[in-house]
Write a protein that holds these residues in place. Structure first.
Motif, short mmCIF file in Angstrom:
data_model
loop_
_atom_site.label_atom_id
_atom_site.label_comp_id
_atom_site.label_asym_id
_atom_site.label_seq_id
_atom_site.Cartn_x
_atom_site.Cartn_y
_atom_site.Cartn_z
N PRO A 258 -25.68 -0.51 16.48
CA PRO A 258 -25.47 -0.05 15.11
C PRO A 258 -24.06 0.49 14.92
O PRO A 258 -23.41 0.90 15.87
CB PRO A 258 -26.50 1.07 14.98
N PHE A 259 -23.61 0.51 13.67
CA PHE A 259 -22.29 1.06 13.39
C PHE A 259 -22.23 1.67 12.01
O PHE A 259 -23.04 1.37 11.13
CB PHE A 259 -21.19 0.01 13.56
N PHE A 260 -21.22 2.53 11.83
CA PHE A 260 -20.86 3.07 10.52
C PHE A 260 -19.40 2.73 10.29
O PHE A 260 -18.53 3.07 11.10
CB PHE A 260 -21.05 4.59 10.48
N LEU A 261 -19.13 2.06 9.18
CA LEU A 261 -17.78 1.64 8.83
C LEU A 261 -17.43 2.20 7.46
O LEU A 261 -18.17 2.02 6.49
CB LEU A 261 -17.70 0.11 8.80
N TRP A 262 -16.28 2.90 7.40
CA TRP A 262 -15.77 3.42 6.13
C TRP A 262 -14.46 2.73 5.81
O TRP A 262 -13.55 2.67 6.64
CB TRP A 262 -15.56 4.93 6.21
N VAL A 263 -14.35 2.21 4.58
CA VAL A 263 -13.08 1.65 4.10
C VAL A 263 -12.75 2.29 2.76
O VAL A 263 -13.63 2.51 1.93
CB VAL A 263 -13.14 0.11 3.96
N HIS A 264 -11.47 2.59 2.58
CA HIS A 264 -11.02 3.24 1.34
C HIS A 264 -9.90 2.41 0.72
O HIS A 264 -8.88 2.14 1.35
CB HIS A 264 -10.51 4.66 1.62
N TYR A 265 -10.10 2.01 -0.54
CA TYR A 265 -9.13 1.20 -1.28
C TYR A 265 -8.31 2.06 -2.23
O TYR A 265 -8.82 3.02 -2.82
CB TYR A 265 -9.85 0.13 -2.10
N MET A 266 -7.03 1.65 -2.42
CA MET A 266 -6.12 2.41 -3.26
C MET A 266 -5.61 1.63 -4.48
O MET A 266 -4.83 2.14 -5.27
CB MET A 266 -4.91 2.86 -2.44
N ASP A 267 -6.04 0.40 -4.65
CA ASP A 267 -5.47 -0.46 -5.70
C ASP A 267 -5.63 0.12 -7.10
O ASP A 267 -4.76 -0.10 -7.97
CB ASP A 267 -6.13 -1.84 -5.66
N ALA A 268 -6.73 0.83 -7.37
CA ALA A 268 -6.98 1.35 -8.72
C ALA A 268 -6.24 2.65 -9.00
O ALA A 268 -6.33 3.18 -10.10
CB ALA A 268 -8.48 1.55 -8.93
N HIS A 269 -5.53 3.17 -8.02
CA HIS A 269 -4.70 4.36 -8.22
C HIS A 269 -3.39 3.95 -8.88
O HIS A 269 -2.90 2.84 -8.70
CB HIS A 269 -4.44 5.03 -6.87
N THR A 270 -2.82 4.87 -9.67
CA THR A 270 -1.51 4.60 -10.22
C THR A 270 -0.55 4.24 -9.09
O THR A 270 -0.67 4.78 -7.99
CB THR A 270 -0.96 5.83 -10.97
N PRO A 271 0.39 3.31 -9.29
CA PRO A 271 0.84 2.79 -10.57
C PRO A 271 0.25 1.46 -10.99
O PRO A 271 0.81 0.78 -11.85
CB PRO A 271 2.35 2.63 -10.33
N TYR A 272 -0.90 1.01 -10.41
CA TYR A 272 -1.57 -0.23 -10.77
C TYR A 272 -0.66 -1.45 -10.60
O TYR A 272 0.02 -1.87 -11.52
CB TYR A 272 -2.08 -0.21 -12.21
N VAL A 273 -0.65 -2.00 -9.41
CA VAL A 273 0.19 -3.17 -9.13
C VAL A 273 -0.66 -4.31 -8.56
O VAL A 273 -0.47 -4.74 -7.43
CB VAL A 273 1.35 -2.83 -8.17
N PRO A 274 -1.62 -4.82 -9.34
CA PRO A 274 -2.47 -5.89 -8.85
C PRO A 274 -1.71 -7.21 -8.77
O PRO A 274 -0.65 -7.39 -9.37
CB PRO A 274 -3.57 -5.97 -9.90
N ALA A 275 -2.28 -8.15 -8.04
CA ALA A 275 -1.70 -9.48 -7.96
C ALA A 275 -1.76 -10.15 -9.32
O ALA A 275 -2.70 -9.93 -10.10
CB ALA A 275 -2.45 -10.32 -6.94
N PRO A 276 -0.75 -10.97 -9.65
CA PRO A 276 -0.74 -11.63 -10.96
C PRO A 276 -2.00 -12.40 -11.28
O PRO A 276 -2.43 -12.46 -12.43
CB PRO A 276 0.48 -12.54 -10.86
N ARG A 277 -2.63 -13.02 -10.25
CA ARG A 277 -3.82 -13.82 -10.50
C ARG A 277 -4.93 -13.00 -11.15
O ARG A 277 -5.67 -13.50 -12.01
CB ARG A 277 -4.34 -14.42 -9.20
N TYR A 278 -5.05 -11.73 -10.76
CA TYR A 278 -6.12 -10.90 -11.31
C TYR A 278 -5.77 -10.39 -12.70
O TYR A 278 -6.66 -10.15 -13.52
CB TYR A 278 -6.44 -9.75 -10.35
#
Length: 565
Positions: A258-278
């Protein structure tokens, strides 16, 4: 056990052998975390997996899949910075989150989930420690708290639970603040900003990095097409999303249950620099990538945020959320490829929300209205069912819920109980052996400087003015702890929280104010008992650079920063 499950178990065992034949012949199952975890006898790894596999094939519980109300062998916790509830399709129409929506369709959606603070350092002590910020050390962080990973790694279970945490360079979620405690693998992706001037400049000016991303995107797409490579990654990893994703997928591939995996994303934090495709996907505009430049130039220069700019910022935010959604989808694919998707629970939560002038500002200044405190909380379990739970829930319920899923006892001083009973259509009652009550109202805090646009990093509560909010299913109460000035909002009739019922309270409103005011004052008093005499630890250059990249400006000598994003 079903034949399909037997096949998956056997395939997992033979996959380990075929990938690492030398270690298999030596009688050892290779798992990257086994070599990094102190006190683990690596020679016993193969025998442990064989024991679990044999028990499962024979229909016995070998400690891999727990029994009773613990329906998972593994848990993946996905936290998303600055994700407000209405940015997810399960909470609001016209959103672009198909992966998160599919998890919600097969799991539990908590309609009234609330963060315990308006930004990461005030929220995460609850998410990974089930304790209020300041409650144990009087400072941000979890140095003196029983963290979720620590409880899992120290649990007395039949099989060891392997733990890993990967954070997309949020400077508040590092070992400096104690967040590495209990993790066999931990990587915050902060300390490699680079020593050269160019790298440090980009680390502290992510909008410039975004412009470079946009300018070079056509070249990368062409190169990807000519090389017949996948188009999943023809853009710069400005948010460190791919670093986190790659590490998480490698962990899934290398680690036996068994395992516990934590991942934390920062894309929705300012200054919002998503890839053009999205950007194009959420705006349905093939030429919409110019929106990023226009919005960032205006806000970066301090120009007035008109309706066009505000709409562009919302579009960029929505595109960033969609970018995260796609990454979560690839993590689910990794679980399926490893043959463990049907025994893995996935928990998704925003650590706090984001404001788009709902109450006069952008980003997440120290306020406690719903745009910053109401967040998505979705729990998808292998044997779960689609359901929506209206009971108010604090994010401090995450640690006891994860331990419940994995059959581990929670820490006795965690402030809230597991929500699994509510997901099983049972009463959400407190554990008789714990003071944690899952039905308690949710308390959230913010600390404000001399102006709302100043947000200190408190070394103690003396570094700013404390705001405390209390929420139940219907009411939001906010009190300025020093002055006693209060606000009260009835969310069912006033979802935007614009009509302050405390101005001319009805008898019902006055009763709520009396009850919630007492809760707020008790919380304030409990925090004052832990105010430290010594200042907090100073941050190093790399950590300071990452915090500045998030928009937090240090203003020495006082321990204050200003959120400019």
């Amino acid at each position: 056990m079903a034949a399909a499950q037997e096949t998956v178990t056997i395939k997992k065992l033979t996959r380990r052998f075929s990938v690492h034949p030398k270690r298999a012949l030596e009688g050892r199952l290779y798992a990257k975390t086994d070599y990094q975890r102190p006190g683990i006898d690596t020679t016993s790894s193969l025998s442990r997996l064989c024991h679990r596999s044999t028990a499962r094939i024979s229909g016995l519980d070998g400690g891999w899949r727990m029994s009773g109300n613990t329906p998972a062998s593994n848990v993946v916790l996905v936290t998303i910075d600055s994700l407000r509830a209405d940015a997810v399709g399960a909470y609001a129409d016209s959103q672009y989150t198909p992966v998160l929506d599919s998890l919600a369709a097969d799991g539990a959606v908590f309609e009234n989930a609330f963060a315990t603070g308006n930004w990461t350092p005030f929220s995460f002590p609850s998410i990974l420690g089930a304790r209020p910020v300041f409650a144990d050390s009087g400072q941000i962080g979890v140095d003196q708290s029983p963290t979720l990973a620590s409880v899992l790694s120290e649990a007395d279970t039949t099989s060891d639970i392997t733990t890993a945490g990967f954070n997309a360079a949020n400077g508040f979620l590092t070992s400096h603040w104690g967040y590495d405690q209990g993790f066999d693998q931990f990587e915050p992706f902060v300390a490699d900003t680079g020593s050269d001037l160019y790298s440090r400049y980009l680390a502290t000016h992510p909008t410039v990095e975004a412009w470079i991303q946009l300018a070079t995107s056509p070249v990368r797409r062409l190169r990807s097409w000519l090389g017949r490579k996948s188009t999943d990654r023809p853009f710069l990893d400005a948010s460190r999303m791919f670093d986190v994703e790659s590490a998480a997928k490698q962990f899934i591939d290398d680690t036996s249950s068994p395992f516990f995996l934590w991942v934390h994303y920062m894309d929705a934090h300012t200054p919002y620099v998503p890839a053009p495709r999205y950007i194009r996907e959420v705006s349905e505009d093939r030429l919409g990538t110019h929106q990023m430049l226009h919005a960032h130039v205006r806000t970066g220069l301090g120009r007035t945020v008109d309706e066009r700019t505000l709409d562009e910022l919302r579009t960029l935010y929505k595109a960033a959320v969609r970018q995260i959604d796609a990454s979560v989808g690839r993590l689910r694919e990794a679980l399926s490829t490893a043959g463990i998707a049907d025994e893995t629970a996935i928990v998704v939560a925003g650590d706090h929300g984001e404001e788009f002038q709902d109450h006069g500002h952008l980003a997440h200044y120290p306020k406690l209205y719903d745009e910053l405190i109401r967040v998505p909380l979705i729990i998808s379990t292998p044997d779960g069912q689609s359901q929506r739970i209206a009971r108010p829930t604090g994010l401090d319920a995450i640690p006891p819920t994860v331990t419940d899923l994995l059959g581990v006892d929670p820490a006795p001083d965690w402030t809230r109980g597991s929500v699994l009973p509510a997901m099983s259509d049972g009463p959400l009652a407190p554990d008789p052996d714990s003071d944690a009550d899952p039905a308690d109202p949710v308390v959230s805090v913010a600390v404000r400087g001399e102006e709302v646009t100043q947000q200190p990093i408190p070394r103690s509560l003396d570094d700013g003015e404390l705001l405390v909010s209390v929420r139940d299913k219907e009411w939001t109460y906010i009190e300025h702890a020093e002055t006693g000035v209060a606000e009260l909002y009835h969310r069912p009739t006033d979802p935007a929280q614009q009509d302050d019922r405390a101005v001319d309270p009805s008898p019902e409103a006055r009763e709520v104010m009396n009850e919630f005011g007492a809760v707020a004052r008790r919380h304030h008093q409990s925090l004052q008992e832990h105010t430290p005499e010594a200042p907090g630890k100073e941050v190093n250059a790399d950590l300071s650079a990452r915090l500045e990249a998030l928009g937090y400006r240090w203003s020495p000598p006082a321990s204050r920063i200003s959120l400019t994003g």
